[in-house]
Design an enzyme around this catalytic site. Sequence first.
Site, PDB file in Angstrom:
ATOM      1  N   LYS A 111      91.736  40.272  35.089  1.00  0.00           N
ATOM      2  CA  LYS A 111      93.131  40.557  34.701  1.00  0.00           C
ATOM      3  C   LYS A 111      93.943  39.296  34.486  1.00  0.00           C
ATOM      4  O   LYS A 111      94.837  39.249  33.637  1.00  0.00           O
ATOM      5  CB  LYS A 111      93.806  41.461  35.741  1.00  0.00           C
ATOM      6  CG  LYS A 111      93.739  40.952  37.173  1.00  0.00           C
ATOM      7  CD  LYS A 111      92.621  41.606  37.955  1.00  0.00           C
ATOM      8  CE  LYS A 111      92.494  41.058  39.356  1.00  0.00           C
ATOM      9  NZ  LYS A 111      91.514  41.696  40.175  1.00  0.00           N
ATOM     10  N   LYS A 211      98.233  43.060  36.247  1.00  0.00           N
ATOM     11  CA  LYS A 211      97.776  44.411  35.908  1.00  0.00           C
ATOM     12  C   LYS A 211      98.884  45.191  35.201  1.00  0.00           C
ATOM     13  O   LYS A 211      98.641  45.882  34.205  1.00  0.00           O
ATOM     14  CB  LYS A 211      97.326  45.142  37.185  1.00  0.00           C
ATOM     15  CG  LYS A 211      96.101  44.494  37.828  1.00  0.00           C
ATOM     16  CD  LYS A 211      95.868  45.022  39.239  1.00  0.00           C
ATOM     17  CE  LYS A 211      94.645  44.377  39.867  1.00  0.00           C
ATOM     18  NZ  LYS A 211      94.544  44.591  41.311  1.00  0.00           N
TER      19      LYS A 211
HETATM   20  P1  NDP Z   1      83.410  36.706  43.478  1.00  0.00           P
HETATM   21  O1  NDP Z   1      84.133  35.491  43.919  1.00  0.00           O
HETATM   22  O2  NDP Z   1      82.816  37.591  44.491  1.00  0.00           O
HETATM   23  O3  NDP Z   1      82.246  36.285  42.463  1.00  0.00           O
HETATM   24  C1  NDP Z   1      82.456  35.383  41.442  1.00  0.00           C
HETATM   25  C2  NDP Z   1      81.112  35.079  40.809  1.00  0.00           C
HETATM   26  O4  NDP Z   1      81.306  34.207  39.718  1.00  0.00           O
HETATM   27  C3  NDP Z   1      80.138  34.396  41.768  1.00  0.00           C
HETATM   28  O5  NDP Z   1      78.853  34.930  41.605  1.00  0.00           O
HETATM   29  C4  NDP Z   1      80.174  32.940  41.329  1.00  0.00           C
HETATM   30  O6  NDP Z   1      78.945  32.271  41.545  1.00  0.00           O
HETATM   31  C5  NDP Z   1      80.418  33.109  39.851  1.00  0.00           C
HETATM   32  N1  NDP Z   1      81.052  31.951  39.266  1.00  0.00           N
HETATM   33  C6  NDP Z   1      82.248  31.425  39.576  1.00  0.00           C
HETATM   34  N2  NDP Z   1      82.473  30.341  38.811  1.00  0.00           N
HETATM   35  C7  NDP Z   1      81.406  30.207  38.021  1.00  0.00           C
HETATM   36  C8  NDP Z   1      81.036  29.260  37.044  1.00  0.00           C
HETATM   37  N3  NDP Z   1      81.823  28.235  36.742  1.00  0.00           N
HETATM   38  N4  NDP Z   1      79.858  29.413  36.415  1.00  0.00           N
HETATM   39  C9  NDP Z   1      79.049  30.443  36.720  1.00  0.00           C
HETATM   40  N5  NDP Z   1      79.340  31.362  37.646  1.00  0.00           N
HETATM   41  C10 NDP Z   1      80.494  31.226  38.283  1.00  0.00           C
HETATM   42  O7  NDP Z   1      84.424  37.513  42.543  1.00  0.00           O
HETATM   43  P2  NDP Z   1      84.551  39.066  42.352  1.00  0.00           P
HETATM   44  O8  NDP Z   1      83.231  39.650  42.051  1.00  0.00           O
HETATM   45  O9  NDP Z   1      85.349  39.624  43.465  1.00  0.00           O
HETATM   46  O10 NDP Z   1      85.502  39.149  41.064  1.00  0.00           O
HETATM   47  C11 NDP Z   1      85.023  38.934  39.768  1.00  0.00           C
HETATM   48  C12 NDP Z   1      86.093  39.336  38.776  1.00  0.00           C
HETATM   49  O11 NDP Z   1      86.425  40.695  38.963  1.00  0.00           O
HETATM   50  C13 NDP Z   1      87.419  38.576  38.915  1.00  0.00           C
HETATM   51  O12 NDP Z   1      88.019  38.425  37.663  1.00  0.00           O
HETATM   52  C14 NDP Z   1      88.253  39.505  39.776  1.00  0.00           C
HETATM   53  O13 NDP Z   1      89.631  39.305  39.626  1.00  0.00           O
HETATM   54  C15 NDP Z   1      87.822  40.839  39.209  1.00  0.00           C
HETATM   55  N6  NDP Z   1      88.019  41.970  40.078  1.00  0.00           N
HETATM   56  C16 NDP Z   1      87.514  41.961  41.337  1.00  0.00           C
HETATM   57  C17 NDP Z   1      87.666  43.043  42.147  1.00  0.00           C
HETATM   58  C18 NDP Z   1      87.085  43.087  43.513  1.00  0.00           C
HETATM   59  O14 NDP Z   1      87.256  44.108  44.191  1.00  0.00           O
HETATM   60  N7  NDP Z   1      86.388  42.062  43.978  1.00  0.00           N
HETATM   61  C19 NDP Z   1      88.406  44.236  41.686  1.00  0.00           C
HETATM   62  C20 NDP Z   1      88.861  44.159  40.325  1.00  0.00           C
HETATM   63  C21 NDP Z   1      88.682  43.051  39.562  1.00  0.00           C
HETATM   64  P3  NDP Z   1      78.328  32.039  43.029  1.00  0.00           P
HETATM   65  O15 NDP Z   1      78.084  33.401  43.579  1.00  0.00           O
HETATM   66  O16 NDP Z   1      77.085  31.292  42.789  1.00  0.00           O
HETATM   67  O17 NDP Z   1      79.379  31.278  43.768  1.00  0.00           O
HETATM   68  N1  HSE Z   2      92.856  41.434  44.827  1.00  0.00           N
HETATM   69  C1  HSE Z   2      92.836  42.657  44.125  1.00  0.00           C
HETATM   70  C2  HSE Z   2      93.432  43.744  44.997  1.00  0.00           C
HETATM   71  C3  HSE Z   2      91.423  43.012  43.738  1.00  0.00           C
HETATM   72  O1  HSE Z   2      93.571  43.544  46.195  1.00  0.00           O
HETATM   73  O2  HSE Z   2      93.789  44.802  44.484  1.00  0.00           O
HETATM   74  C4  HSE Z   2      91.351  44.171  42.792  1.00  0.00           C
HETATM   75  O3  HSE Z   2      91.895  43.856  41.555  1.00  0.00           O
END
Ligand code: NDP
Ligand code: HSE
Length: 432
Positions: A111, A211
């Site tokens: 987002k 959002k």
């Molecule tokens: P995490 O921090 O759990 O995971 C991020 C991932 O991206 C990791 O696997 C990390 O690698 C990888 N990464 C980060 N930087 C790089 C890079 N430069 N090159 C390659 N890989 C990279 O994040 P989330 O899964 O929580 O969130 C992902 C997206 O989803 C975000 O945009 C977030 O805002 C969105 N989102 C998340 C929600 C949630 O509930 N978590 C809900 C809704 C949206 P490594 O594991 O090796 O460190």
């Molecule tokens: N940080 C966000 C939340 C993750 O707490 O709602 C989901 O977008």
Amino acid sequence: MTTSQPTPLRLGIAGLGTVGVGVVKIIRQKANVLAARTGRPVVITAVSARSKDKDRGVSLAGYAWEEDPVALAKRDDVDVFVELMGGEEGPAKDAIEAALALGKDVVTANKALLAHHGHALAQTAEAKGAVIRFEAAVAGGIPVIKALTEGLAGNDITRVMGVMNGTCNYILTRMQDAGLPYDEVFAEADALGYLEADPTLDVGGIDAGHKLSLLSSIAFGTKVDFDGVELEGIQRISIEDINQAAELGFKIKLLGVTQMTGRGLEQRMSPCLVPADSPLGQLQGGTNMVVIEGDAVEQVVLRGPGAGEGPTASAVMGDVCDIARGFRLPTFGVPADMLTTAKSAQSNSPAPYYLRLALEDRPGAMAKIATALGDNGISIDRMRQTRHDDAHAPVLIVTHKTQRAALDAAVVAMRETGVMAADPVALRIEAV
Ligand code: NDP
Ligand code: HSE
């Protein structure tokens, strides 16, 4: 005669954290049902993350590994680039742009990126015949973008509002239920891994503002205007506010409201008091709720988990399945060139306000505050000063309906009296 096999849809997934791993699990566990529902196999061909050796609790066997998300996006065996890294600039943006430049479809949960670059990316996508889908970016597992762009396509949307940040709702409800102060619950949320890498995104209302700006664009056919969102976080909400609100019959929620008015587009994300027995007031923990109002449908209420591995991966897979089926929509529901530039308007609909002040305990202090309110046309509905042992008296005021501009002017005047220890906590009381 030979029957031709359906062409698989090949995904490249960048980001194997909470959401990425959730997506890998669904694809590994549900290959048959996904193929049945979309008419073709949905497969992962390549993945990328920062650390290749990290145990992610799911097998990555059979997937090529790319160190560089941009290289992943450009691979010939990737049809759809799934961006689950996050960040409004940097690798996420670079890799999405690389995918779009090659005409590849993109699915993202990001987002922050879309709130800042959504319109430009939508234009690039359309110029290249690609689509960008982002259901997971708003309200986690709730299919709110599908609801707005598809199920409610016959409506003029009049207002969208809701609770869109699970972390803030967790903090506020936990403070209420356990009677704990903000700092303690914030530390708990941190320990549970709920907070974004930069917690200000959550508690500062920024994530929820991102959002809301995306929903505004879809609802009103306008270019995403995150800068036009009036933002206020929950950092100043204390257990006193929670308790006082409860005594008045309210709960405090970080509430987003967007509506098109004759003066322009109003977008605000701020902590508000809502009736405790309303659906929004009853929202617990990390649950999100989005209320959509349209001229034909009247009101639709969507409620569900706003974050987490399963719910967010569920939303990503909804987008992936649409692409697999060949269902294509412009990024924000209408072609990017048709999106208008909305004039941003400060919300001025009158509402009662809750004010919590710390006043110097000396003669005339309360009178000065009452004068500051009265001089700005604000009438007091209820007022209470509670017992105290220190130099500052805790005072609670509930005003009659007033406009935000008048309240802001009154706060300036109150500041000039020199009797307040700090600016008041001022919360709108929203009739929802
Ligand atoms: P995490 O921090 O759990 O995971 C991020 C991932 O991206 C990791 O696997 C990390 O690698 C990888 N990464 C980060 N930087 C790089 C890079 N430069 N090159 C390659 N890989 C990279 O994040 P989330 O899964 O929580 O969130 C992902 C997206 O989803 C975000 O945009 C977030 O805002 C969105 N989102 C998340 C929600 C949630 O509930 N978590 C809900 C809704 C949206 P490594 O594991 O090796 O460190
Ligand atoms: N940080 C966000 C939340 C993750 O707490 O709602 C989901 O977008």
